[in-house]
Design a protein around this motif. Structure first.
Motif, mmCIF file in Angstrom:
data_model
loop_
_atom_site.group_PDB
_atom_site.id
_atom_site.type_symbol
_atom_site.label_atom_id
_atom_site.label_comp_id
_atom_site.label_asym_id
_atom_site.label_seq_id
_atom_site.Cartn_x
_atom_site.Cartn_y
_atom_site.Cartn_z
ATOM 1 N N ILE A 31 0.871 -1.182 0.000
ATOM 2 C CA ILE A 31 0.000 0.000 0.000
ATOM 3 C C ILE A 31 0.907 1.229 0.000
ATOM 4 O O ILE A 31 1.657 1.461 0.949
ATOM 5 C CB ILE A 31 -0.932 0.019 1.222
ATOM 6 N N PHE A 32 0.847 1.976 -1.105
ATOM 7 C CA PHE A 32 1.600 3.211 -1.240
ATOM 8 C C PHE A 32 0.660 4.356 -0.880
ATOM 9 O O PHE A 32 -0.382 4.524 -1.504
ATOM 10 C CB PHE A 32 2.100 3.390 -2.680
ATOM 11 N N MET A 33 1.043 5.145 0.128
ATOM 12 C CA MET A 33 0.186 6.225 0.596
ATOM 13 C C MET A 33 0.728 7.576 0.119
ATOM 14 O O MET A 33 1.926 7.729 -0.109
ATOM 15 C CB MET A 33 0.078 6.168 2.113
ATOM 16 N N SER A 34 -0.166 8.550 -0.011
ATOM 17 C CA SER A 34 0.216 9.855 -0.543
ATOM 18 C C SER A 34 1.162 10.628 0.373
ATOM 19 O O SER A 34 1.852 11.540 -0.082
ATOM 20 C CB SER A 34 -1.029 10.695 -0.835
ATOM 21 N N ASN A 35 1.248 10.265 1.649
ATOM 22 C CA ASN A 35 2.184 10.937 2.557
ATOM 23 C C ASN A 35 3.583 10.324 2.502
ATOM 24 O O ASN A 35 4.480 10.733 3.232
ATOM 25 C CB ASN A 35 1.658 10.928 3.998
ATOM 26 N N GLY A 36 3.782 9.307 1.641
ATOM 27 C CA GLY A 36 5.087 8.677 1.477
ATOM 28 C C GLY A 36 5.259 7.375 2.219
ATOM 29 O O GLY A 36 6.250 6.676 2.035
ATOM 30 N N ASP A 37 4.302 7.014 3.071
ATOM 31 C CA ASP A 37 4.398 5.744 3.799
ATOM 32 C C ASP A 37 4.132 4.583 2.846
ATOM 33 O O ASP A 37 3.369 4.708 1.891
ATOM 34 C CB ASP A 37 3.386 5.687 4.943
ATOM 35 N N ILE A 38 4.769 3.466 3.138
ATOM 36 C CA ILE A 38 4.509 2.233 2.392
ATOM 37 C C ILE A 38 4.214 1.142 3.417
ATOM 38 O O ILE A 38 4.962 0.957 4.376
ATOM 39 C CB ILE A 38 5.675 1.854 1.453
ATOM 40 N N ILE A 39 3.117 0.446 3.229
ATOM 41 C CA ILE A 39 2.685 -0.617 4.137
ATOM 42 C C ILE A 39 2.775 -1.934 3.385
ATOM 43 O O ILE A 39 2.405 -2.015 2.212
ATOM 44 C CB ILE A 39 1.239 -0.362 4.626
ATOM 45 N N GLY A 40 3.279 -2.965 4.048
ATOM 46 C CA GLY A 40 3.381 -4.286 3.441
ATOM 47 C C GLY A 40 4.781 -4.608 2.960
ATOM 48 O O GLY A 40 5.067 -5.742 2.612
ATOM 49 N N GLY B 211 12.003 -2.880 12.101
ATOM 50 C CA GLY B 211 12.017 -1.507 11.617
ATOM 51 C C GLY B 211 10.807 -0.757 12.135
ATOM 52 O O GLY B 211 9.759 -1.339 12.383
ATOM 53 N N LYS B 212 10.973 0.537 12.325
ATOM 54 C CA LYS B 212 9.901 1.348 12.885
ATOM 55 C C LYS B 212 8.982 1.921 11.821
ATOM 56 O O LYS B 212 7.784 1.968 11.993
ATOM 57 C CB LYS B 212 10.502 2.524 13.662
ATOM 58 N N LYS B 213 9.553 2.370 10.714
ATOM 59 C CA LYS B 213 8.787 3.103 9.719
ATOM 60 C C LYS B 213 9.384 2.842 8.354
ATOM 61 O O LYS B 213 10.581 2.644 8.218
ATOM 62 C CB LYS B 213 8.866 4.595 10.063
ATOM 63 N N ARG B 214 8.531 2.852 7.321
ATOM 64 C CA ARG B 214 8.986 2.686 5.956
ATOM 65 C C ARG B 214 8.355 3.783 5.105
ATOM 66 O O ARG B 214 7.147 3.979 5.153
ATOM 67 C CB ARG B 214 8.575 1.323 5.415
ATOM 68 N N VAL B 215 9.184 4.478 4.345
ATOM 69 C CA VAL B 215 8.696 5.501 3.428
ATOM 70 C C VAL B 215 9.310 5.242 2.053
ATOM 71 O O VAL B 215 10.342 4.581 1.938
ATOM 72 C CB VAL B 215 9.019 6.938 3.901
ATOM 73 N N PHE B 216 8.656 5.775 1.018
ATOM 74 C CA PHE B 216 9.150 5.550 -0.338
ATOM 75 C C PHE B 216 9.231 6.867 -1.096
ATOM 76 O O PHE B 216 8.563 7.840 -0.773
ATOM 77 C CB PHE B 216 8.256 4.561 -1.085
ATOM 78 N N TYR B 217 10.069 6.860 -2.107
ATOM 79 C CA TYR B 217 10.113 7.939 -3.090
ATOM 80 C C TYR B 217 10.638 7.342 -4.381
ATOM 81 O O TYR B 217 11.118 6.201 -4.404
ATOM 82 C CB TYR B 217 10.949 9.132 -2.606
ATOM 83 N N VAL C 257 12.992 2.639 -0.996
ATOM 84 C CA VAL C 257 12.234 2.411 0.234
ATOM 85 C C VAL C 257 13.196 2.605 1.398
ATOM 86 O O VAL C 257 14.176 1.864 1.543
ATOM 87 C CB VAL C 257 11.609 1.004 0.286
ATOM 88 N N PHE C 258 12.923 3.625 2.214
ATOM 89 C CA PHE C 258 13.738 3.908 3.386
ATOM 90 C C PHE C 258 13.113 3.208 4.582
ATOM 91 O O PHE C 258 11.933 3.379 4.861
ATOM 92 C CB PHE C 258 13.804 5.418 3.643
ATOM 93 N N VAL C 259 13.912 2.394 5.280
ATOM 94 C CA VAL C 259 13.453 1.671 6.463
ATOM 95 C C VAL C 259 14.156 2.265 7.669
ATOM 96 O O VAL C 259 15.381 2.224 7.770
ATOM 97 C CB VAL C 259 13.754 0.161 6.358
ATOM 98 N N TYR D 274 16.519 0.807 0.449
ATOM 99 C CA TYR D 274 16.534 -0.300 -0.507
ATOM 100 C C TYR D 274 16.057 0.221 -1.857
ATOM 101 O O TYR D 274 15.129 1.021 -1.923
ATOM 102 C CB TYR D 274 15.638 -1.441 -0.011
ATOM 103 N N GLU D 275 16.690 -0.247 -2.927
ATOM 104 C CA GLU D 275 16.362 0.216 -4.270
ATOM 105 C C GLU D 275 15.708 -0.895 -5.075
ATOM 106 O O GLU D 275 16.113 -2.052 -4.994
ATOM 107 C CB GLU D 275 17.623 0.671 -4.998
#
Length: 136
Positions: free
Chosen positions: A57-66, A73-79, A88-90, A102-103
């Motif tokens: 699940i890619f969210m508009s605030n940059g979070d990625i779930i799944g 890891g505490k949080k994952r964001v993507f760009y 994907v930053f973990v 991770y790329e």
């Protein structure tokens, strides 16, 4: 003499702490990063040989779930970059798991998302990939 030895020891420890702390990767400022809006939403993995289908699940605030690599890891964001390069930053849990990016490389064809682990894999259309279908 003892005072000088203690002072030099403290100075060495301080320098060591700062050098180790500076090695940790920092969370990216997503306001300065690209985001491919075609990724937003829920994607269900369709080429899995596991009975349970995974979802991203890619969210508009940059979070990625799944995205569960690595575990923990505490949080994952993507760009993204150039509408084909996914980062994907973990955010790590401290000493056991440090921050890491991770790329992946991706292509979106309609409702199909294909992820590769390398640019070579994407360019050669390697079968070593993950395939997802967008959920409505």
């Amino acid at each position: 003499m003892k005072y000088l030895r203690l002072l030099s020891w403290l100075l060495c420890c301080t320098v060591l702490m700062f050098s180790l702390a500076s090695c940790e990767e920092q969370e990216p400022d997503l306001t300065k990063k690209e985001m491919d809006t075609r990724l937003l939403g829920t994607w269900k993995q369709i080429n899995s040989n596991i009975s349970e289908n995974k979802k991203l699940i890619f969210m508009s605030n940059g979070d990625i779930i799944g995205y569960d690599f690595p575990p923990g890891g505490k949080k994952r964001v993507f760009y993204t970059e150039n509408n084909c390069h996914l980062f994907v930053f973990v955010k790590g849990l401290g000493i056991k798991l440090s921050n890491w990016t991770y790329e992946h490389y991706y292509k979106i064809d309609g409702n199909k998302l294909t992820l590769w682990y390398s640019l070579y894999g994407m360019n050669s259309n390697s079968s070593d990939c993950l395939i997802y279908q967008k959920e409505k």
